[in-house]
Design a protein around this motif. Structure first.
Motif, PDB file in Angstrom:
ATOM      1  N   ASP A 201       0.816  -1.218   0.000  1.00 48.16           N
ATOM      2  CA  ASP A 201       0.000   0.000   0.000  1.00 48.16           C
ATOM      3  C   ASP A 201       0.851   1.271   0.000  1.00 48.16           C
ATOM      4  N   VAL A 202       1.856   1.330   0.877  1.00 46.56           N
ATOM      5  CA  VAL A 202       2.661   2.549   0.979  1.00 46.56           C
ATOM      6  C   VAL A 202       3.417   2.808  -0.320  1.00 46.56           C
ATOM      7  N   ALA A 203       3.978   1.748  -0.921  1.00 51.57           N
ATOM      8  CA  ALA A 203       4.712   1.929  -2.177  1.00 51.57           C
ATOM      9  C   ALA A 203       3.778   2.396  -3.296  1.00 51.57           C
ATOM     10  N   ALA A 204       2.571   1.804  -3.373  1.00 54.83           N
ATOM     11  CA  ALA A 204       1.610   2.202  -4.403  1.00 54.83           C
ATOM     12  C   ALA A 204       1.161   3.646  -4.213  1.00 54.83           C
ATOM     13  N   LEU A 205       0.930   4.047  -2.990  1.00 56.21           N
ATOM     14  CA  LEU A 205       0.521   5.424  -2.708  1.00 56.21           C
ATOM     15  C   LEU A 205       1.641   6.402  -3.016  1.00 56.21           C
ATOM     16  N   THR A 206       2.882   6.015  -2.754  1.00 57.20           N
ATOM     17  CA  THR A 206       4.019   6.885  -3.054  1.00 57.20           C
ATOM     18  C   THR A 206       4.111   7.144  -4.552  1.00 57.20           C
ATOM     19  N   PHE A 207       3.999   6.082  -5.345  1.00 60.61           N
ATOM     20  CA  PHE A 207       4.070   6.243  -6.802  1.00 60.61           C
ATOM     21  C   PHE A 207       2.900   7.089  -7.307  1.00 60.61           C
ATOM     22  N   ALA A 208       1.690   6.782  -6.841  1.00 63.06           N
ATOM     23  CA  ALA A 208       0.509   7.508  -7.309  1.00 63.06           C
ATOM     24  C   ALA A 208       0.575   8.978  -6.930  1.00 63.06           C
ATOM     25  N   SER A 209       1.043   9.277  -5.710  1.00 63.36           N
ATOM     26  CA  SER A 209       1.115  10.679  -5.280  1.00 63.36           C
ATOM     27  C   SER A 209       2.213  11.428  -6.024  1.00 63.36           C
ATOM     28  N   PHE A 210       3.313  10.736  -6.357  1.00 60.03           N
ATOM     29  CA  PHE A 210       4.376  11.389  -7.138  1.00 60.03           C
ATOM     30  C   PHE A 210       3.873  11.745  -8.532  1.00 60.03           C
TER      31      PHE A 210
ATOM     32  N   LEU B 170      11.716   9.333  -0.583  1.00 58.37           N
ATOM     33  CA  LEU B 170      11.803   8.748   0.751  1.00 58.37           C
ATOM     34  C   LEU B 170      10.873   9.468   1.710  1.00 58.37           C
ATOM     35  N   TRP B 171      10.825  10.793   1.604  1.00 58.03           N
ATOM     36  CA  TRP B 171       9.923  11.585   2.451  1.00 58.03           C
ATOM     37  C   TRP B 171       8.465  11.224   2.166  1.00 58.03           C
ATOM     38  N   LEU B 172       8.137  11.066   0.878  1.00 57.40           N
ATOM     39  CA  LEU B 172       6.773  10.684   0.510  1.00 57.40           C
ATOM     40  C   LEU B 172       6.406   9.323   1.088  1.00 57.40           C
ATOM     41  N   GLN B 173       7.342   8.369   0.988  1.00 58.14           N
ATOM     42  CA  GLN B 173       7.042   7.014   1.447  1.00 58.14           C
ATOM     43  C   GLN B 173       6.851   6.964   2.963  1.00 58.14           C
ATOM     44  N   ILE B 174       7.716   7.649   3.698  1.00 57.12           N
ATOM     45  CA  ILE B 174       7.560   7.658   5.155  1.00 57.12           C
ATOM     46  C   ILE B 174       6.288   8.405   5.538  1.00 57.12           C
ATOM     47  N   SER B 175       5.959   9.461   4.804  1.00 59.31           N
ATOM     48  CA  SER B 175       4.725  10.209   5.081  1.00 59.31           C
ATOM     49  C   SER B 175       3.506   9.318   4.909  1.00 59.31           C
ATOM     50  N   TRP B 176       3.484   8.556   3.823  1.00 57.05           N
ATOM     51  CA  TRP B 176       2.340   7.666   3.602  1.00 57.05           C
ATOM     52  C   TRP B 176       2.303   6.552   4.644  1.00 57.05           C
ATOM     53  N   ALA B 177       3.475   6.096   5.085  1.00 57.36           N
ATOM     54  CA  ALA B 177       3.493   5.083   6.151  1.00 57.36           C
ATOM     55  C   ALA B 177       2.850   5.637   7.422  1.00 57.36           C
ATOM     56  N   ILE B 178       3.112   6.910   7.730  1.00 57.76           N
ATOM     57  CA  ILE B 178       2.504   7.549   8.895  1.00 57.76           C
ATOM     58  C   ILE B 178       0.992   7.638   8.726  1.00 57.76           C
TER      59      ILE B 178
END
Length: 439
Positions: free
Chosen positions: A52-61, A274-282
């Protein structure tokens, strides 16, 4: 008792905590520890970081420029364009070139989508990237809350409201962020204020919009009812974590000067990802905390319905039938599944599963109470027919016969006489059970 035994005992005590018996502050603290443990276990078991976090990171980028374009259009309508650019500069304090690049990309995007040549393509790409991001966010949240996705009708009617609300929350947060930065940096104004508004209070004021942003996300985005109070502490923790990440991101960019020397302006890309991925993890972990906060009673005694003995599942169904039929016979207000849990002290998740089995077997009927809430709060239960007909034997018969048949079972080469003996035994068992009433 050794230290290891104490730790294991404390862990087992928290894991098997019964939320209905919480009476003091210590019990409340244990419940919060259990919520965190459950959220961590779900996050790990579902591999949400990689999925989920990886997919959200790509989609948000991919949706970054279209989403920021929407933000600038909203800001321009309220006259806050300069404020939003200042917020971006503050966010990328150590990388001002990145902030300026994003602003330039956004302005070019807005100008191009307004031209007669590519307006159609621009709008289509804008809608695709934004809706794709929203669907991935909703899919993640609905997976956490075990609910279905929104229909296309809901998407058309609800997504614009959600996106506009998110945009306004970001504008509100950027306004406070820029204001507090300007006030804190202005030494003369701080001196004039004296002791009335210390700097840390200004930092807290800047944190409030972020807290409200998370409350809005956790309340509105999931396609189900969320209690407002269930989002407060998770939103507070998510806001604190995001603020800490923001400061860490700024300092990380400052200290990694050698990284910038090697990669130049491209150095900002992996750090930003990296910031995006950690943000989505939060964000995702905060949503899990909201779920475990609202549904902690589903994990009382760490029981799972599939692990309960079949004999006891049938007894729980009989207890539920007894409570519903007895209530109906006395002419009193009908029970909800939550009421049955409170009367019997049987864990709520076990009661919920038994109720669903009884509904599917057409022994009970559910009526929406009109009250917003979870499954166990929002329905009231009634017998589906005259309670004289709903005996223990009738319950067993319907529980045993509802559902689909197993293909190929009838062709099994078991001796015909043995099959007949089994059928006769089952029929006798059901017939004897029909003499046992629930009232």
């Amino acid at each position: 008792m050794g230290l290891i035994d104490k730790i294991v005992g404390f862990y087992e005590d928290i894991r098997e905590l019964n939320s209905s018996n919480i009476q003091d502050f210590r019990g409340k603290m244990k419940s919060w520890l259990k919520m965190g443990m459950l959220a961590g276990r779900i996050f790990y078991i579902k591999d949400m970081w990689a999925r989920d976090v990886a997919a959200l990171t790509f989609a948000s980028f991919m949706a970054l420029i279209p989403f920021m374009a929407m933000m600038f259009v909203i800001a321009r309508g309220f006259g806050y364009t300069a404020m939003l650019e200042s917020w971006l500069s503050t966010t990328f304090e150590a990388q001002p070139v990145v902030a300026q690049t994003i602003v330039n990309f956004v302005h070019n995007y807005i100008e191009n989508t307004q031209s007669n040549y590519i307006i159609g393509t621009g709008i289509v790409m804008f809608l695709y990237t934004i809706i794709s991001l929203m669907q991935k966010i909703e899919l993640t949240f609905d997976d956490i809350w075990h609910t279905g996705e929104r229909s296309w009708k809901q998407i058309v009617t609800e997504y614009p409201t959600i996106l506009f609300g998110l945009g306004m929350m970001i504008l509100f947060a950027s306004f406070f962020n820029v204001w507090t930065v300007n006030v804190i940096d202005d030494v003369d104004r701080i001196a004039d204020m004296g002791e009335t508004i210390p700097a840390f209070i200004l930092h807290v004021a800047a944190f409030v919009p972020m807290f409200l942003f998370f409350v809005f996300c956790y309340c509105v985005i999931p396609n189900t009812y969320i209690r407002f109070r269930s989002t407060l502490v998770p939103s507070l923790l998510a806001g604190i974590s995001m603020t800490a990440l923001q400061y860490g991101y700024i300092y990380l960019q400052v200290f990694l000067s050698s990284y910038n020397v090697i990669y130049g302006s491209l150095a900002a890309i992996p750090l930003f990802l990296l910031w995006l991925q950690i943000s989505w993890a939060i964000v995702v972990f905060g949503a899990l905390l909201c779920y475990t906060n609202q549904n902690l009673h589903h994990y009382d005694l760490d029981l799972k319905y599939d692990h309960v003995k079949l004999e006891q599942r049938i007894k729980v169904c009989a207890v539920v039938m007894h409570q519903v039929c007895h209530r109906f016979n006395d002419g009193e207000q009908a029970f909800t599944p939550k009421d049955i849990h409170e009367v019997t002290k049987i864990p709520q998740q076990i009661i919920n599963h038994a109720v669903k089995d009884l509904l599917q077997a057409r022994l009970l009927v559910e009526i929406r109470s009109g009250k917003k809430g979870s499954f166990e709060e929002s329905i009231i239960l009634h017998p589906i027919e005259k309670i004289d007909h709903l005996t223990y034997g009738a319950m067993i018969e319907r529980l045993f016969t509802y559902g689909a048949d197993v293909v190929g079972l009838a062709e099994q080469n078991l001796d015909g006489e043995k099959w007949k003996d089994i059928d006769v035994l089952n029929a006798e068992f059901v017939e004897k059970g029909k003499n046992i009433n629930f009232v």
